[in-house]
Design an enzyme around this catalytic site. Structure first.
Site, mmCIF file in Angstrom:
data_model
loop_
_atom_site.group_PDB
_atom_site.id
_atom_site.type_symbol
_atom_site.label_atom_id
_atom_site.label_comp_id
_atom_site.label_asym_id
_atom_site.label_seq_id
_atom_site.Cartn_x
_atom_site.Cartn_y
_atom_site.Cartn_z
ATOM 1 N N LYS A 1 18.008 4.445 -18.045
ATOM 2 C CA LYS A 1 17.852 5.688 -17.420
ATOM 3 C C LYS A 1 17.797 5.442 -15.982
ATOM 4 C CE LYS A 1 13.573 8.246 -17.220
ATOM 5 N NZ LYS A 1 13.206 8.208 -15.844
ATOM 6 N N ASN A 2 16.957 4.556 -15.475
ATOM 7 C CA ASN A 2 16.595 4.388 -14.149
ATOM 8 C C ASN A 2 17.689 3.900 -13.247
ATOM 9 O OD1 ASN A 2 14.040 5.692 -14.559
ATOM 10 N ND2 ASN A 2 13.072 4.013 -14.284
ATOM 11 N N CYS B 1 7.483 13.222 -14.017
ATOM 12 C CA CYS B 1 6.239 12.922 -14.794
ATOM 13 C C CYS B 1 5.147 13.294 -13.860
ATOM 14 C CB CYS B 1 6.188 11.447 -15.447
ATOM 15 S SG CYS B 1 7.330 11.415 -16.873
ATOM 16 N N ARG C 1 12.198 13.523 -11.198
ATOM 17 C CA ARG C 1 12.056 12.802 -9.806
ATOM 18 C C ARG C 1 13.087 12.401 -9.074
ATOM 19 N NH1 ARG C 1 7.958 11.836 -6.347
ATOM 20 N NH2 ARG C 1 8.284 9.799 -5.385
ATOM 21 N N ASP D 1 5.870 1.372 -16.596
ATOM 22 C CA ASP D 1 6.430 1.976 -17.692
ATOM 23 C C ASP D 1 6.272 1.382 -18.912
ATOM 24 O OD1 ASP D 1 7.459 3.562 -15.584
ATOM 25 O OD2 ASP D 1 9.471 3.447 -15.788
ATOM 26 N N ARG E 1 2.462 11.047 -6.285
ATOM 27 C CA ARG E 1 3.871 10.889 -6.164
ATOM 28 C C ARG E 1 4.507 11.336 -4.720
ATOM 29 N NH1 ARG E 1 7.294 10.512 -11.878
ATOM 30 N NH2 ARG E 1 8.112 8.748 -10.652
ATOM 31 N N PRO E 2 4.067 11.002 -3.473
ATOM 32 C CA PRO E 2 4.498 11.389 -2.321
ATOM 33 C C PRO E 2 5.898 10.801 -2.022
ATOM 34 C CG PRO E 2 2.962 9.682 -2.121
ATOM 35 C CD PRO E 2 2.976 9.802 -3.518
ATOM 36 N N ARG F 1 13.785 13.398 -21.952
ATOM 37 C CA ARG F 1 14.330 13.132 -20.533
ATOM 38 C C ARG F 1 14.684 11.535 -20.739
ATOM 39 N NH1 ARG F 1 9.993 13.327 -17.155
ATOM 40 N NH2 ARG F 1 11.333 11.962 -15.969
#
Ligand code: UD1
Length: 426
Positions: A22-23, A116, A92, A305, A121-122, A397
């Site tokens: 996925k990533n 998520c 994201r 993760d 999460r800036p 997701r």
């Protein structure tokens, strides 16, 4: 809306074929925006985040087509530079279209990304680094607007090896006049995969897998055919599930080298694991011992993760396992849910201490994030009696075919519809 019903206690045995990461596929799909002729991507998982990325590409004017696990993307007709809120808010990775659209169109407009709820999460590192390279930003009515004021090259120093910021910089700098060197870049295998794709499309990038990456901009990227690397977190998920439940599983089309810290902990816990090329075989009695302290860290450290999933696997292990989360602020959302099953976990700030219990009992659980959902399912498989897991939209997701794969391994698991009046926030 669905929920999962799990009757714990079954051993898991059989074979699972691991999907593409996925990533990796998400940044590679954003990178397709840079290519003026069609791209063919093999080994793409059919998961909700990928569907969202395809919808974003379509909304920008690209053509997309799926044939099995192959995606064909034609960005030659890309004509828009705005990612709408209804799509950006779903994940994201929508933030990666910032770098991609800046590269292709010279400007980008995006609603802020979803994903998520792991804490703040800036995106300050993305914005600051691109600003240093000459991008100008405005934030108006929930939309981030970016455009090149001028293009500068030089060195960028990342104070945190952010995966997303590194990817955005790679995308933004692949097409330019000049050279940019990233220092303190993320070293995750998915970054190396993105660089592999960009190079296949004609980019000039050196230093993949190291903290220093040099991008010599090129004028044009062409289409490329590329195979996405295996999903190391999906691999970790099945390994942890089988370790905790006991059994014998063989995972195919994966890469154990990308998962060393997880495999090491599972061996410590008493599992026999053999990695052979693209296969991993695991044997577990289900009677585990506690693992040495886990501190999550950027690659090649223990992946954040996999933290929740390994924690679920050792809930019944003899002794105490300690988990320290250093990457995200709110990555223990699964802990109160695991406690409902009778797990003995003491949470204090960034540290969770898990003392193994002899028995877990079934309970109703609600997932609040993607990997937390996998952890709750793992724990449900270990618990005696029936558990229900809600919050499956998170799971969709990131995991393809999880329920069927677990059934094939012998788990008593099934998804059922939630009656309409009870569908709240699932
Ligand atoms: C990616 C992965 C996610 C994984 C994470 C860490 C994708 C789609 N997601 O997320 O699964 O858990 O890497 O391996 O690939 N940070 C800042 N400012 C920024 C950017 C990040 O402070 O501008 C902080 C974050 O809040 C976090 C840390 O840096 O504490 C790491 O975040 P980052 O590596 O950027 O993670 P993501 O790219 O969001």
């Amino acid at each position: 809306m669905k929920k999962l019903l799990i009757t714990g206690g079954a051993r898991l045995s059989g074979t699972v074929r691991i999907h593409g990461a996925k990533n990796s596929v998400l940044p590679v799909l954003a990178a397709c925006c840079l290519c003026t002729s069609p791209c063919v991507l093999h080994n793409c998982p059919d998961i909700e985040d990928v569907r969202t990325a395809l919808a974003i590409l379509e909304s920008l004017g690209c053509k997309t087509r799926r044939e099995g696990s192959t995606l064909c993307i034609d960005a030659s007709g890309l004509s828009k530079f705005r990612v709408e809120k209804r799509l950006a808010g779903k994940m994201r990775s929508s933030i990666l279209f910032l770098g991609a659209l800046l590269a292709r169109c010279g400007k980008a407009e995006l609603a802020l990304p979803g994903g998520c709820p792991l804490g703040e999460r800036p995106i300050d590192l993305h914005v600051k680094s691109l600003a240093k390279l000459g991008a100008r930003f405005r934030f108006e009515k929930g939309i981030l607007q970016a455009a090149w004021r001028e293009r500068r090259d030089g060195d960028i120093f990342l104070s945190i090896p952010s995966v997303g910021a590194t990817e955005n910089l790679l995308l933004a700098c692949a097409l330019m006049n000049g050279t940019v060197t990233l220092h303190g870049a993320a070293r995750e295998p998915e970054i190396t995969d993105l660089i592999g794709f960009l190079r296949a499309a004609g980019a000039d990038i050196r230093g993949a897998g190291s903290g220093d990456i040099t991008i010599r901009g090129v004028k044009k990227l062409h289409g490329a055919t590329y195979t996405i690397l295996p999903d190391r977190i999906e691999t970790a998920t099945y390994l942890c599930m089988a370790a905790g439940c006991g059994g014998e599983v063989e995972l195919q089309r994966c890469d154990g080298r990308l998962l060393a810290p997880v495999i090491e902990r599972l061996r410590e816990a008493g599992c026999e694991i053999n990695c052979d090329g693209s296969e991993i075989a695991l044997k577990s009695s289900g009677k585990l011992t506690a693992v040495s302290p886990v501190t999550t860290a950027p690659y090649p450290g223990f992946p954040t993760d996999a933290q929740a999933i390994l924690m679920a696997a050792v809930l019944r292990a003899k002794g105490e396992s300690v988990f320290q989360e250093t990457v995200f602020e709110r990555r223990f959302l699964h802990v109160p849910e695991l406690q409902k099953l009778g797990a003995d976990i003491v949470l204090s700030g960034k540290t969770a201490r898990v003392r193994g219990v002899a028995h877990l009992h079934g309970a109703m659980l609600r997932a609040e994030d993607l990997r937390g959902a996998a952890a709750l399912i793992t724990a449900g498989l270990l618990a005696e009696g029936e558990s229900e897991v809600l919050g499956l939209s998170h799971l969709a997701r990131g995991y393809e075919n999880l329920e069927q794969n677990l059934k094939n391994l012998g788990a008593a698991i099934k998804s059922v519809d939630i009656p309409a009046p009870f569908v709240y926030n699932t």
